[in-house]
Design a protein around this motif. Structure first.
Motif, PDB file in Angstrom:
ATOM      1  N   ILE A  36       0.840  -1.202   0.000  1.00 10.18           N
ATOM      2  CA  ILE A  36       0.000   0.000   0.000  1.00 10.18           C
ATOM      3  C   ILE A  36       0.873   1.250   0.000  1.00 10.18           C
ATOM      4  O   ILE A  36       0.632   2.183  -0.771  1.00 10.18           O
ATOM      5  CB  ILE A  36      -0.969  -0.012   1.206  1.00 10.18           C
ATOM      6  CG1 ILE A  36      -1.946  -1.186   1.085  1.00 10.18           C
ATOM      7  CG2 ILE A  36      -1.714   1.315   1.322  1.00 10.18           C
ATOM      8  CD1 ILE A  36      -2.730  -1.489   2.350  1.00 10.18           C
ATOM      9  N   ALA A  37       1.879   1.260   0.849  1.00 11.21           N
ATOM     10  CA  ALA A  37       2.785   2.415   0.929  1.00 11.21           C
ATOM     11  C   ALA A  37       3.468   2.670  -0.406  1.00 11.21           C
ATOM     12  O   ALA A  37       3.510   3.810  -0.885  1.00 11.21           O
ATOM     13  CB  ALA A  37       3.820   2.191   2.034  1.00 11.21           C
ATOM     14  N   THR A  38       3.980   1.625  -1.007  1.00 10.94           N
ATOM     15  CA  THR A  38       4.662   1.765  -2.296  1.00 10.94           C
ATOM     16  C   THR A  38       3.719   2.324  -3.347  1.00 10.94           C
ATOM     17  O   THR A  38       4.069   3.256  -4.081  1.00 10.94           O
ATOM     18  CB  THR A  38       5.247   0.408  -2.742  1.00 10.94           C
ATOM     19  OG1 THR A  38       6.174  -0.044  -1.744  1.00 10.94           O
ATOM     20  CG2 THR A  38       5.937   0.508  -4.083  1.00 10.94           C
ATOM     21  N   ALA A  39       2.521   1.775  -3.427  1.00 11.17           N
ATOM     22  CA  ALA A  39       1.540   2.240  -4.413  1.00 11.17           C
ATOM     23  C   ALA A  39       1.128   3.690  -4.165  1.00 11.17           C
ATOM     24  O   ALA A  39       0.892   4.447  -5.109  1.00 11.17           O
ATOM     25  CB  ALA A  39       0.312   1.332  -4.404  1.00 11.17           C
ATOM     26  N   ALA A  40       1.067   4.085  -2.898  1.00 12.46           N
ATOM     27  CA  ALA A  40       0.656   5.450  -2.547  1.00 12.46           C
ATOM     28  C   ALA A  40       1.820   6.436  -2.630  1.00 12.46           C
ATOM     29  O   ALA A  40       1.620   7.644  -2.459  1.00 12.46           O
ATOM     30  CB  ALA A  40       0.051   5.469  -1.147  1.00 12.46           C
ATOM     31  N   GLY A  41       3.024   5.922  -2.850  1.00  9.06           N
ATOM     32  CA  GLY A  41       4.185   6.802  -2.961  1.00  9.06           C
ATOM     33  C   GLY A  41       4.646   7.358  -1.630  1.00  9.06           C
ATOM     34  O   GLY A  41       5.101   8.510  -1.544  1.00  9.06           O
ATOM     35  N   THR A  46       4.518   6.138   7.109  1.00  8.33           N
ATOM     36  CA  THR A  46       3.473   7.126   6.815  1.00  8.33           C
ATOM     37  C   THR A  46       2.101   6.477   6.856  1.00  8.33           C
ATOM     38  O   THR A  46       1.145   7.047   7.397  1.00  8.33           O
ATOM     39  CB  THR A  46       3.723   7.793   5.447  1.00  8.33           C
ATOM     40  OG1 THR A  46       5.001   8.443   5.483  1.00  8.33           O
ATOM     41  CG2 THR A  46       2.643   8.796   5.105  1.00  8.33           C
ATOM     42  N   VAL A  47       1.992   5.269   6.299  1.00  6.16           N
ATOM     43  CA  VAL A  47       0.716   4.545   6.363  1.00  6.16           C
ATOM     44  C   VAL A  47       0.341   4.327   7.826  1.00  6.16           C
ATOM     45  O   VAL A  47      -0.808   4.567   8.228  1.00  6.16           O
ATOM     46  CB  VAL A  47       0.784   3.204   5.600  1.00  6.16           C
ATOM     47  CG1 VAL A  47      -0.497   2.396   5.807  1.00  6.16           C
ATOM     48  CG2 VAL A  47       1.033   3.439   4.113  1.00  6.16           C
ATOM     49  N   LEU A  48       1.316   3.930   8.629  1.00  3.45           N
ATOM     50  CA  LEU A  48       1.044   3.674  10.048  1.00  3.45           C
ATOM     51  C   LEU A  48       0.811   4.961  10.842  1.00  3.45           C
ATOM     52  O   LEU A  48       0.197   4.920  11.907  1.00  3.45           O
ATOM     53  CB  LEU A  48       2.171   2.841  10.659  1.00  3.45           C
ATOM     54  CG  LEU A  48       2.195   1.391  10.164  1.00  3.45           C
ATOM     55  CD1 LEU A  48       3.467   0.683  10.624  1.00  3.45           C
ATOM     56  CD2 LEU A  48       0.958   0.642  10.624  1.00  3.45           C
TER      57      LEU A  48
END
Length: 182
Positions: A36-41, A46-48
């Motif tokens: 998810i983090a990679t896809a969101a850049g 940051t996701v956490l």
């Protein structure tokens, strides 16, 4: 003057958007927070920062559908009992079609859904919707309503196979044939 969205809000929105895409493409279980983090850049940190974990991301993905279902339940609660089944049939079909991508994601977590407190409200509202669709207190009618809902949700998992109008018509006919009129 144009209204701008704060960076944190844009990041959160992008995380949810990318999570939805990944959950649909790979499934909830096969998608990691790093994916998810990679896809969101952004970074996993940051996701956490925005979410306490993958179930919280899932809850954010499901939030629009959960809010619409809660609104439907509140409206059904206000109706006389004699009118709730018809109302539930009509509105549930619309929700299922509008949120067909979310339904695809939801189907992947059904085996463990009761273990996810982040979406407990959605689960509770889904159970209430099933009772409204049953149209009576008869246990057989409840089982038929569950069967009908599972079939409808399963059919909504395949967004490219039918147009929205075709899917609405199919679901309307199926629910009305399976569920007796109260």
């Amino acid at each position: 003057m144009a209204v701008t969205t704060p960076a944190r809000e844009r990041t959160r929105h992008e995380i949810v958007r990318q999570a939805m895409d990944l959950f649909q493409a790979k499934g909830y279980n096969a998608t990691s927070l790093q994916d998810i983090a990679t896809a969101a850049g952004c970074s996993k940190a940051t996701v956490l920062y925005h979410f306490s974990g993958k179930p919280a991301v899932l809850a954010a993905v499901l939030e629009p559908a959960a809010a619409d279902l809660a609104e439907l339940i509140a409206a059904a609660d206000a109706l006389p009992q004699a009118e709730t089944q018809e109302f539930a049939i009509q509105r549930f079909i619309d929700l299922a079609v509008v949120h067909r991508g979310v339904i695809d994601v939801l189907q992947d977590v059904i085996p463990v859904i009761v273990e996810m407190p982040e979406i407990a409200g959605l689960v509770a509202d889904g159970m209430r919707m099933t009772r409204y669709l049953a149209g009576s207190d008869d246990p057989l009618e409840h089982d038929l309503a569950k069967f009908a809902v599972n079939g409808l949700l399963g059919e909504c998992r395949h967004p490219g196979e039918r147009t929205d109008d075709e899917l609405r018509r199919l679901c309307d006919i199926a629910l009305r044939r399976l569920l007796r009129r109260a």
